[in-house]
Design a protein around this motif. Structure first.
Motif, PDB file in Angstrom:
ATOM      1  N   ASN A   1       4.856  -5.848   4.134  1.00 58.79           N
ATOM      2  CA  ASN A   1       3.901  -4.904   3.630  1.00 58.79           C
ATOM      3  C   ASN A   1       3.043  -5.404   2.479  1.00 58.79           C
ATOM      4  OD1 ASN A   1       3.738  -1.707   4.824  1.00 58.79           O
ATOM      5  ND2 ASN A   1       5.853  -2.902   5.195  1.00 58.79           N
TER       6      ASN A   1
ATOM      7  N   ARG B   1       0.874  -1.437   0.038  1.00 55.53           N
ATOM      8  CA  ARG B   1       0.037  -0.160  -0.046  1.00 55.53           C
ATOM      9  C   ARG B   1       0.740   1.369   0.045  1.00 55.53           C
ATOM     10  NH1 ARG B   1      -5.500  -1.130   1.432  1.00 55.53           N
ATOM     11  NH2 ARG B   1      -5.489  -3.359   2.277  1.00 55.53           N
ATOM     12  N   ASP B   2       1.943   1.184   0.787  1.00 54.34           N
ATOM     13  CA  ASP B   2       2.811   2.232   0.802  1.00 54.34           C
ATOM     14  C   ASP B   2       3.962   2.369  -0.236  1.00 54.34           C
ATOM     15  OD1 ASP B   2       4.380   4.545   1.573  1.00 54.34           O
ATOM     16  OD2 ASP B   2       4.941   3.735   3.616  1.00 54.34           O
TER      17      ASP B   2
ATOM     18  N   LYS C   1       6.013   4.653  -0.745  1.00 57.93           N
ATOM     19  CA  LYS C   1       7.214   5.119  -0.434  1.00 57.93           C
ATOM     20  C   LYS C   1       8.405   3.825  -0.190  1.00 57.93           C
ATOM     21  CE  LYS C   1       7.160   9.686   0.449  1.00 57.93           C
ATOM     22  NZ  LYS C   1       8.095  10.625  -0.214  1.00 57.93           N
TER      23      LYS C   1
END
Length: 972
Positions: A398, A137-138, A140
């Motif tokens: 993640n 999702r992230d 970054k």
């Protein structure tokens, strides 16, 4: 055919210089860049200019002849770049330096490292597939991944990584993209690609978006033939071209053009897109306004090479509008064709200069105006730095995705009510998955060659974890379920509560006819050791689940679906750097442990270090005995001696205090009527458990049962065979008279108190509390600790009477007892008093391993919370972890040991906080927790082997020396 195509190019080629919106190859110091480019370009011959267009494949795993071949291409044909293929980083670095040193113009070095340098080079790091990263999702984290790839490429002298793949993989049967794609969502693919590009180019290494105009919906591999995309322009514009439009607008600098047949873009269906003026110039340059570097896919691939012969194909690629001609099959032929085309005015030198200028600008952008050779020292260490694994862990954590969670079966809770089996499907390795699952509770591996027999074997279990494990070695490896496995899975799910964990490409789920009976479905994407490790931790709630599936599975799970979970605050398992500890400094523990083994301070040991809720060091050293037959394993169990006090008895006392059954001010007389009107009547719980009650340190009960002449167990008290009168087993073939524990308690009641006040450690306090606890609950400590704590904690290796549960060779021998039981003690408690209580003492008797001890200590550290359950209130932990008699020289808390108050005491290394607490054991055990640094330390050994006269471990303060090493390893 070639002449007709060239005529088309001549007509269309007049527009190649159309101005673009902006130039992504320009650097901030554009004037200096222009001067450098102009100075080189103006001094080049035509041959040298043509050479700049060519990027040749080079290998670092071939022989001297290959090196000579490449050197010849550089010196004679002035090639502009190399794309390195298979080999090793050390050899590639050496060759890189050799090749660069002989090239008149610095070479642009490329590599295809989509998931890391390991894609091409041995002994380098491998990151997850794009498909796995697509679940994150992230974004970054994708940028961080790109930056790490940039650092690695830069360290090895690489200037361009032919990544990322930005193909939208809408075809599950795509034979060449699949795991290389971020998924089937155009938005997600674009976001991930943009993040990767931003990351890698922050390190001055080019990314290269591929495979233009889009290879995601093909059923043919362009390495072997020419794939056909039979879509209309609207479809191409909305799907395949979408990422490129977005990325170009964001400053994308490099694009690779694929070998495809796309009739909607190029009427000649035999002409690959890489050779099509309509695709490369009209579409990419003019319509999409791309002015960056355009690179063909490898021209030796069958998707292109089948169209024209070597030389012709490179000319066609240049005429189409490409700048770099990747992997030409025949360099001399390519140069000859292009040179002849210049002479025949088929192509102008201005056109040639246009691409050469872009290539030189790219070289300046990559730092080649200030070229330096690759530093060979520490190359392997730099490329395999700990930062790689830290990043890999974040990416895996993640990405793993929970697709289904009926009845909230994930994370697994209420371990005391679970009997769990594991069943393997698939043909790949699963060792790390099982090993990690077993860190949390007992897991039985159940298998059979027959389905009916398997179903029967699974009947006693109320939860079945099915792991589907497929090869993780290659992105094109077979990932499908066998037909028989699909039948087995559905039958297992029909008759059991099932969690299916898939360590394979998500498209394998398309084979399942129904998900109805599968209660929990976890998608772990890859079968790497780390994926197995982290996925197992997620199943038990040690790590939150956050991922979202990047593809759709029928109409059941749509793109972006993913259920999230919260942590149950069970211990996780990681590496030291993730929690601010140094791996290198912790290795000093290994050195000290090996010295201990060599000097025979103990035959073996287990050492565990956890910080911030993560076990980061859990190692075993040495052997069970000095005969060195059985190496100590992390799963082996030790007699933990007096650590029993805080692992078994104290939790039950704290529980009773919270219930109001007792308080710290309760007197012994009020709790146990037998102490009324004795010299212990008014002693309080606080005084007794703080070792401030003037109790004797111990009473040698066993000595009163020995024959006065032989000094062996007297027949008055012992028999070799169990009977109704002699039913207390103290060792193998040795049974104590059943009334003797009562005699022991009477001895405690009638014992004299010490005359002097002050601190004196005493075991007698826990004899007393054992009596109270067992009388209150009408059960023994073995039953109580299992029911109240150990089963729920998943501390399945922690128990009294271990021979009742475990194989003897998993229990480390403690001592050759020559003073009482006259036998090797293995599975029988070392402490004589505990043995005379049938092996179940309040002060000793517990067996465990370091992993299980850390669970109880983590519970204390987390103020009574663990595994989704609040065992104690925070204030209760604080109440017992407090020195009430510090002013009287008592360092102890209530039951807990605390750091020393006097220099001569050696309770700790003197380097832990005053908030810290723990306990040690006579057999050579020790555990400590420091709330300030969040560090848990466990040390287990059998230092009393062969006899308790072996005191070197204690004399040398080994346990607290290791504690000091742990503190020294803190980096934050």
């Amino acid at each position: 055919m070639i002449k007709n195509i060239l005529f088309i190019f001549i007509v269309l080629n007049s527009t190649f210089l159309q101005a673009q919106k902006f130039d992504p190859l320009i650097v901030k110091d554009s004037l200096t860049q222009k001067q450098w480019v102009d100075s080189l370009l103006n001094n080049m011959t035509v041959d040298e200019k043509i050479g700049q267009l060519l990027m040749v494949q080079a290998y670092s795993n071939k022989d001297r002849n290959h090196t000579i071949f490449i050197k010849n291409l550089i010196e004679k044909f002035h090639i502009g770049g190399l794309v390195f293929m298979q080999g090793t980083p050390e050899k590639q670095a050496q060759l890189n330096n050799i090749y660069q040193s002989i090239s008149k113009v610095p070479l642009l070095i490329g590599i295809t490292a989509e998931w890391g340098l390991e894609m091409r080079l041995k002994n380098t790091y491998r990151f997850p597939w794009n498909m796995t990263l697509g679940a994150i999702r992230d974004d970054k984290l994708i940028e961080e991944f790109g930056a790490q790839m940039g650092k690695q490429c830069k360290r090895l002298g690489i200037h361009i990584n032919f990544a990322p793949v930005v193909d939208i993989n809408t075809n599950p049967d795509n034979p060449i993209i699949g795991n290389r794609s971020f998924g089937e969502s155009r938005e997600n693919v674009t976001k991930k690609a943009l993040a990767f590009i931003k990351g890698i180019q922050s390190e001055n290494v080019f990314a290269c978006a591929k495979h233009f105009p889009g290879h995601g919906d093909t059923n043919i591999d362009s390495h072997t033939a020419l794939p056909v995309l039979d879509f209309g322009k609207n479809r191409l514009d909305s799907i395949e071209l979408y990422p490129y439009k977005q990325l170009i607008a964001k400053g994308l600098s490099t694009i690779m053009v694929a070998h495809l047949s796309v009739k909607a873009l190029e009427p000649n269906v035999e002409l690959p897109t890489s050779l099509s003026y309509q695709v490369v110039t009209s579409l990419l340059k003019e319509k999409l306004n791309f002015n960056g570097l355009i690179i063909t896919d490898a021209l030796n691939m069958k998707g292109a090479s089948g169209f024209a012969k070597p030389g012709e194909i490179e000319l066609l690629a240049m005429l189409a509008g490409n700048d770099i001609l990747l992997v030409p099959e025949n360099v001399p032929a390519a140069i000859l064709y292009i040179k002849n085309a210049l002479q025949e005015k088929i192509i102008s030198e201005e056109r040639l200069n246009y691409s050469v200028r872009k290539i030189l600008k790219a070289k300046y952008w990559a730092g080649l105006s200030n070229f330096k050779l690759v530093e060979l020292d520490n190359l392997q260490k730099d490329l395999n730095s700990i930062e790689n694994e830290l990043l890999y862990r974040k990416l895996i954590k993640n990405s793993i995705t929970l697709l289904k969670n009926d009845s909230l079966v994930v994370p697994i809770q209420n371990l005391d009510k679970k009997k769990i089996a594991y069943v393997k499907l698939g043909d790949a390795e699963n060792t790390d998955f099982i090993k990690t699952l077993r860190n949390y509770t007992a897991i039985d591996v159940v298998s059979s060659e027959n389905l009916d027999e398997l179903i029967e074997k699974l009947e006693p279990y109320n939860l079945v974890i099915v792991g589907f494990h497929k090869s993780d070695l290659g992105f094109r490896d077979e990932y499908h379920f066998k037909d028989s496995e699909l039948v087995w899975l559905q039958e297992i799910a029909r008759t059991n509560t099932v969690i299916l964990d898939v360590f394979a490409n998500p498209y394998c789920l398309l084979q399942l006819k129904t998900f109805k009976n599968i209660n929990g479905l976890l998608l772990s994407y890859q079968n790497s050791k780390l994926s197995q490790n982290i996925s197992a931790q997620m199943l038990f709630g040690a790590i939150e689940i956050k991922g979202k599936i990047p593809v759709s599975i029928k109409k059941v799970f749509s793109v972006g679906h993913g259920l999230q979970t919260k942590s149950l605050k069970r211990l996780a398992y990681s590496i030291p750097e993730e929690v601010g500890l140094s791996s290198q400094k912790l290795k000093r523990i290994d050195s000290l442990a090996n010295v201990v083994i060599r000097k025979k301070m103990t035959p073996g040991m287990q050492i565990l270090v956890a910080r911030k809720g993560k076990v980061v060091y859990n190692k075993s050293f040495g052997f069970h005995t000095y005969q060195q037959k059985l190496p100590v394993q992390n799963s082996d169990i030790y007699d933990i001696a007096s650590m029993t006090k805080i692992i078994a008895s104290l939790p039950l006392i704290m529980e009773l205090e919270e219930k109001g059954v007792l308080s710290l001010e309760s007197s012994m007389g009020s709790l146990l009527p037998k102490f009324k009107n004795t010299n212990k009547d008014t002693l309080t719980v606080k005084e007794v458990l703080s070792h401030y009650a003037r109790l004797k340190p111990w009473i040698p009960f066993y000595m009163f049962t020995l024959d006065s002449i032989t000094h062996k167990p007297s027949k008055e008290f012992y028999r070799g065979i169990k009977s109704s009168k002699f039913n207390i087993k103290v060792a193998d073939k040795l049974f104590l008279r059943r009334d003797y524990p009562s005699i022991m308690m009477d001895s405690i009641i009638n014992s004299e108190q010490r005359l002097r006040e002050g601190y004196k450690y005493s075991d007698l306090s826990f004899y007393i509390f054992k009596d109270f606890i067992e009388n209150y609950y009408k059960k023994n400590l073995n039953e109580l600790t299992q029911q109240h704590f150990f089963k729920a904690l998943g501390a399945n290796k922690t128990t009294y009477l271990p021979l009742d549960k475990f194989q003897k060779n998993s229990i480390v021998p403690t001592e050759k007892d020559n003073s009482y039981r006259n036998q090797l003690l293995q599975g029988y408690v070392h402490d004589m008093g505990a043995a005379m209580q049938g092996g179940i003492g309040g002060h000793a008797g517990l067996f465990s391993n370091a992993n299980d001890i850390s669970k109880m200590m983590q519970l204390y550290l987390q103020k009574g919370y663990y595994g989704g359950k609040q065992y104690f209130q925070s204030k209760t932990i604080n109440k017992f972890n407090h020195r009430y008699y510090a002013n009287n020289g008592v360092r102890r808390g209530v039951g807990f040991d605390k750091p020393q108050l006097k220099a001569k005491e050696k309770a700790t290394c003197g380097c832990v906080s005053d908030e810290s607490f723990g306990h040690s054991g006579f057999t050579g055990t020790y555990t400590w927790v420091d709330p300030k640094t969040e560090i848990i330390y466990v040390f287990l050994s059998n230092r009393v082997f062969p006899t308790m006269n072996n005191k070197d471990l204690v004399k040398n303060n080994i346990r607290i020396e290791i504690q000091q090493l742990i503190q020294d390893a803190i980096t934050d």
